[in-house]
Design an enzyme around this catalytic site. Structure first.
Site, short mmCIF file in Angstrom:
data_model
loop_
_atom_site.label_atom_id
_atom_site.label_comp_id
_atom_site.label_asym_id
_atom_site.label_seq_id
_atom_site.Cartn_x
_atom_site.Cartn_y
_atom_site.Cartn_z
CD GLU A 89 -2.87 1.35 0.52
OE1 GLU A 89 -2.49 1.60 -0.64
OE2 GLU A 89 -4.06 1.39 0.87
CG ASP A 90 -0.87 4.77 -1.64
OD1 ASP A 90 -1.56 4.16 -0.80
OD2 ASP A 90 -1.37 5.58 -2.45
CG ASP A 105 -5.03 9.88 5.94
OD1 ASP A 105 -4.55 10.32 6.99
OD2 ASP A 105 -5.77 10.57 5.21
CE LYS A 115 -1.10 12.19 5.27
NZ LYS A 115 -2.20 12.80 4.47
CG PHE A 154 -3.02 16.49 0.02
CD1 PHE A 154 -3.78 15.35 0.25
CD2 PHE A 154 -2.79 16.89 -1.29
CE1 PHE A 154 -4.30 14.61 -0.81
CE2 PHE A 154 -3.32 16.16 -2.35
CZ PHE A 154 -4.08 15.02 -2.11
CG ASP A 177 -4.44 10.83 -6.81
OD1 ASP A 177 -4.43 10.16 -5.76
OD2 ASP A 177 -5.47 11.36 -7.27
NE ARG A 228 -3.06 7.80 -9.36
CZ ARG A 228 -3.67 7.59 -8.20
NH1 ARG A 228 -2.96 7.24 -7.14
NH2 ARG A 228 -4.97 7.75 -8.08
#
Ligand code: IMP
Ligand code: MG
Length: 180
Positions: free
Chosen positions: A97-98, A101, A129, A150, A157, A163
């Site tokens: 996973e990137d 959050d 995060k 952000f 993105d 990206r």
């Protein structure tokens, strides 16, 4: 690029940490085959760079879930928009996973994938995060803990753009605040 407030993680920083993660994964799994599950689209860059340096045998599969749409706030609504092509029953699954959050996306995914009876299920996220976390997630591999800003680039993105940028940057707030 005007949208860049500042670079948070340079290409070199990302790549050297990803090699460390791949080494840790390879050590832990040894000769076991790892079923890497990439969460699209954000996890794609990370999957490619991570997989290159894993020495255990790996397979890939892809899954797409919606949680953000084009907005910059989590909606809490998670829906599978593209499912896996292969069964994960009896396999050692590692979710790639990137960023985590709120944790809502992964919380849903963990329950969903667990019900398919994998031999094991772990999570590897490039970014964590923690400030926004709404549900606790057991994360096994974390690249970097990041501040509550952000972030864009290297998979992440802003309105589907950026990206492909090889570093992670903090976006200027006026770019996304006017959309909320
Ligand atoms: P969560 O369900 O709130 O944990 O959201 C996870 C997903 O939201 C990630 O996989 C990203 O696609 C997206 N996301 C979270 N934070 C950011 C960010 O700072 N920039 C861009 N996308 C983000
Ligand atoms: Mg994502």
């Amino acid at each position: 690029m005007d949208i860049v407030e500042h670079i948070l993680l340079s290409e070199e920083t990302l790549q050297s940490r990803i090699r460390e993660l791949a080494a840790a994964v390879s050590r832990d799994y040894g000769d076991e085959t790892i079923a890497l599950i990439c969460i699209l689209k954000g996890g794609l860059m990370f999957l490619c760079d991570l997989a290159k340096h894993i020495t255990s045998p790996v397979t890939y599969d892809f899954m797409s879930v919606s949680s953000y749409g084009d907005a910059t706030q989590s909606s809490g609504v998670v829906r599978i928009t593209k499912d896996l092509e292969e069964s994960i029953e009896g396999k050692h699954v590692l979710i790639v996973e990137d960023i985590i959050d709120t944790g809502l996306t992964l919380s849903y995914l963990l329950k969903n994938l667990e019900s398919r009876n994998p031999a094991s299920l772990k999570i590897c996220t490039l970014l964590d995060k923690p400030a926004n976390r709404q549900v606790e997630i057991p994360v096994d591999y974390v690249g970097f803990e990041v501040p509550n800003e952000f972030l864009v680039g290297y998979g992440l993105d802003f309105k589907q753009l950026y990206r492909n940028i090889p570093y992670v940057f903090v976006a200027k707030s006026h770019y996304y605040q006017k959309d909320n």
